[in-house]
Design an enzyme around this catalytic site. Structure first.
Site, PDB file in Angstrom:
ATOM      1  NE  ARG A 164      -4.226  -1.860   0.203  1.00  0.00           N
ATOM      2  CZ  ARG A 164      -4.151  -2.886  -0.211  1.00  0.00           C
ATOM      3  NH1 ARG A 164      -3.469  -3.702  -0.751  1.00  0.00           N
ATOM      4  NH2 ARG A 164      -5.547  -3.622   0.198  1.00  0.00           N
ATOM      5  CB  SER A 236      -8.838  -1.884   4.183  1.00  0.00           C
ATOM      6  OG  SER A 236      -8.936  -2.992   3.626  1.00  0.00           O
ATOM      7  CD  GLU A 333      -5.635   1.200   2.335  1.00  0.00           C
ATOM      8  OE1 GLU A 333      -5.070   1.575   1.428  1.00  0.00           O
ATOM      9  OE2 GLU A 333      -6.994   1.219   2.624  1.00  0.00           O
TER      10      GLU A 333
HETATM   11  N1  EPU Z   1     -10.920 -11.449   9.793  1.00  0.00           N
HETATM   12  C1  EPU Z   1     -11.602 -11.656  10.830  1.00  0.00           C
HETATM   13  N2  EPU Z   1     -12.706 -10.751  11.001  1.00  0.00           N
HETATM   14  C2  EPU Z   1     -12.724  -9.604  10.166  1.00  0.00           C
HETATM   15  C3  EPU Z   1     -12.206  -9.589   9.294  1.00  0.00           C
HETATM   16  C4  EPU Z   1     -10.997 -10.345   8.976  1.00  0.00           C
HETATM   17  O1  EPU Z   1     -11.287 -12.394  11.632  1.00  0.00           O
HETATM   18  O2  EPU Z   1     -13.864  -8.956  10.659  1.00  0.00           O
HETATM   19  C5  EPU Z   1      -9.579 -12.378   9.388  1.00  0.00           C
HETATM   20  C6  EPU Z   1      -9.994 -13.258   8.336  1.00  0.00           C
HETATM   21  O3  EPU Z   1     -10.866 -14.367   8.636  1.00  0.00           O
HETATM   22  C7  EPU Z   1      -8.684 -13.770   7.830  1.00  0.00           C
HETATM   23  C8  EPU Z   1      -8.018 -12.359   8.154  1.00  0.00           C
HETATM   24  O4  EPU Z   1      -8.517 -11.731   8.930  1.00  0.00           O
HETATM   25  O5  EPU Z   1      -8.173 -14.727   8.446  1.00  0.00           O
HETATM   26  C9  EPU Z   1      -7.693 -11.150   6.886  1.00  0.00           C
HETATM   27  O6  EPU Z   1      -8.831 -11.026   6.486  1.00  0.00           O
HETATM   28  P1  EPU Z   1      -9.294 -11.046   4.745  1.00  0.00           P
HETATM   29  O7  EPU Z   1      -8.714 -12.282   4.116  1.00  0.00           O
HETATM   30  O8  EPU Z   1     -10.801 -10.603   4.730  1.00  0.00           O
HETATM   31  O9  EPU Z   1      -8.327  -9.853   4.063  1.00  0.00           O
HETATM   32  P2  EPU Z   1      -7.585  -8.416   4.993  1.00  0.00           P
HETATM   33  O10 EPU Z   1      -6.515  -8.566   5.408  1.00  0.00           O
HETATM   34  O11 EPU Z   1      -8.786  -8.208   5.821  1.00  0.00           O
HETATM   35  C10 EPU Z   1      -6.838  -7.241   2.708  1.00  0.00           C
HETATM   36  C11 EPU Z   1      -6.966  -6.166   1.952  1.00  0.00           C
HETATM   37  C12 EPU Z   1      -8.336  -5.806   1.338  1.00  0.00           C
HETATM   38  C13 EPU Z   1      -8.119  -6.991   0.299  1.00  0.00           C
HETATM   39  C14 EPU Z   1      -8.122  -8.398   0.977  1.00  0.00           C
HETATM   40  C15 EPU Z   1      -8.188  -9.287   0.301  1.00  0.00           C
HETATM   41  C16 EPU Z   1      -5.538  -4.428   3.279  1.00  0.00           C
HETATM   42  C17 EPU Z   1      -5.580  -3.306   4.249  1.00  0.00           C
HETATM   43  N3  EPU Z   1      -6.549  -5.073   2.868  1.00  0.00           N
HETATM   44  O12 EPU Z   1      -7.841  -7.274   3.625  1.00  0.00           O
HETATM   45  O13 EPU Z   1      -8.129  -4.638   0.660  1.00  0.00           O
HETATM   46  O14 EPU Z   1      -9.473  -6.932  -0.552  1.00  0.00           O
HETATM   47  O15 EPU Z   1      -7.025  -8.441   1.675  1.00  0.00           O
HETATM   48  O16 EPU Z   1      -7.179  -9.571  -0.389  1.00  0.00           O
HETATM   49  O17 EPU Z   1      -4.538  -5.027   3.007  1.00  0.00           O
HETATM   50  C18 EPU Z   1      -8.722  -2.229   0.695  1.00  0.00           C
HETATM   51  O18 EPU Z   1      -7.612  -1.954   0.741  1.00  0.00           O
HETATM   52  O19 EPU Z   1      -9.642  -1.472   0.527  1.00  0.00           O
HETATM   53  C19 EPU Z   1      -9.053  -3.553   0.559  1.00  0.00           C
HETATM   54  C20 EPU Z   1     -10.615  -4.335   0.695  1.00  0.00           C
END
Ligand code: EPU
Length: 337
Positions: A164, A236, A333
């Site tokens: 990012r 995010s 972010e």
């Molecule tokens: N999780 C939870 N509870 C929640 C949300 C997430 O337990 O409410 C856990 C999930 O189960 C998983 C881990 O946290 O084990 C990561 O969650 P997820 O795979 O949903 O992805 P993320 O890390 O929360 C990132 C990006 C997103 C992108 C997703 C998918 C960042 C800041 N965000 O989210 O990007 O869509 O991966 O690759 O890196 C954005 O930047 O606006 C965005 C949506």
């Protein structure tokens, strides 16, 4: 073509839909328009670029000029045996570009389906999802340097892309206006299905075609992330924190279900901010007009009529709670203006 708006509402120009105003908005179509907008003696004083407004939280009236690219050209520059180079104007909606690639059998952008925002914003924060990042397909970024008043380009390497992050958030912040991006797409099938949910959903649809991958990614995003037209948000709100290995290991010993991801640096690990917020008991919580989304704790939402200040108060509360429970600081972010 250049269009100017004075004292213009921003509600429809930011995905949080907060009610703020800008003193002036200038829309430009062609890169050459910037020569006259920034002509000597005439250049706007305080200015910033506003793309789709999908990663911005306005916390007050913007008292300068917002520069908004509206160019929508997509041009195929050249192909070799395995790839195609495509030049895309900054004003093109990111997902329209992904759709354009999928329709022409060009691989590389499909995992980034449905990310809100414009093409010009993609290199700034190196957008990413489902194991892919914009930097994987960006070849060159074209921009107008407002100090030198020149049209310049940077190669992928010169953009210093990180998680990012890029040179446009660092050295070139407040100086560069991205006008177009060249992408290298593959004409040879190259599916990337490392991300668990995507693999499974693609298989359910009958295998790794471009159309199936795009549909799988769109469906996953639609179930987890709120539609900005229904519930204002900026995706995010926080970055996933990067911490020293020792910190990650200590936490893992205590919370064995905690997700941990590797980083390009052996000594550091990435934690899931969404998980930390969720485990702090904040998912689905509401504070007046704002709240933590009930399906993805990393997303803060405007339930209607919220000001930027209200969103910020919630963001600070979330940061405090996570710090108190896990000792980890999570950073916004979203750009706060
Ligand atoms: N999780 C939870 N509870 C929640 C949300 C997430 O337990 O409410 C856990 C999930 O189960 C998983 C881990 O946290 O084990 C990561 O969650 P997820 O795979 O949903 O992805 P993320 O890390 O929360 C990132 C990006 C997103 C992108 C997703 C998918 C960042 C800041 N965000 O989210 O990007 O869509 O991966 O690759 O890196 C954005 O930047 O606006 C965005 C949506």
């Amino acid at each position: 073509m250049i269009t100017t708006y004075i004292d213009h509402p921003l509600r429809e120009r930011n995905s949080f839909h907060v009610e703020e105003q800008a003193a002036r908005i200038i829309e430009f179509d062609a890169a050459a328009d910037l020569d006259s907008i920034f002509a000597e003696g005439n250049a706007p004083g305080k200015w910033a670029v506003l793309g789709g407004g999908n990663n911005i939280l306005f916390t007050k009236q913007y008292d300068g000029t917002l520069i908004h690219p509206i160019g929508k050209r997509i041009e195929r520059l050249n192909d070799d045996s395995e790839s195609a180079c495509v030049r895309v104007d900054a004003g093109v909606e990111w997902d329209d570009f992904v759709q354009w690639c999928v329709e022409r059998d060009l691989w590389g952008a499909e995992n980034l389906s449905l990310i809100p925002g414009s093409v010009g914003a993609a290199p700034v924060q190196n957008i990413g999802a489902y194991g892919a990042e914009a930097k994987d397909i960006i070849h060159t970024v074209h921009y107008f340097d407002t100090v030198q008043r020149e049209h310049l380009s940077l190669s992928n390497e010169e953009c210093h892309f990180g998680y990012r992050d890029s040179i446009f958030k660092g050295e070139l912040r407040g100086r560069a206006i991205i006008t177009a991006v060249d992408f290298t797409l593959s004409t040879v099938a190259s599916p990337s299905l490392r991300y668990g949910d995507v693999q499974q959903q693609v298989e359910e649809r009958g295998g790794a075609t471009l159309k199936n991958i795009r549909e799988a990614v769109c469906s996953i995003r639609q179930t987890k992330l709120p539609d900005t037209n229904v519930l204002g948000n900026a995706g995010s709100f926080f970055k996933n924190p990067i911490v020293p290995c020792t910190v990650a290991e200590e936490l893992k010993a205590k919370y064995e279900n905690m997700p941990i991801y590797p980083t390009s640096d052996e000594a550091f690990r990435k934690l899931a901010a969404g998980w930390l917020i969720d485990q702090s008991g904040l998912k689905g919580q509401r504070m007046g007009n704002v709240g933590v989304h009930d399906r993805q704790a990393l997303v803060l939402v405007n339930h209607g009529g919220a000001t930027g200040g209200e969103v910020m108060a919630l963001a600070r509360y979330v940061q405090e709670q996570v710090k108190e429970k896990f000792g980890i600081e999570i950073e916004a972010e979203v750009n706060i203006w």
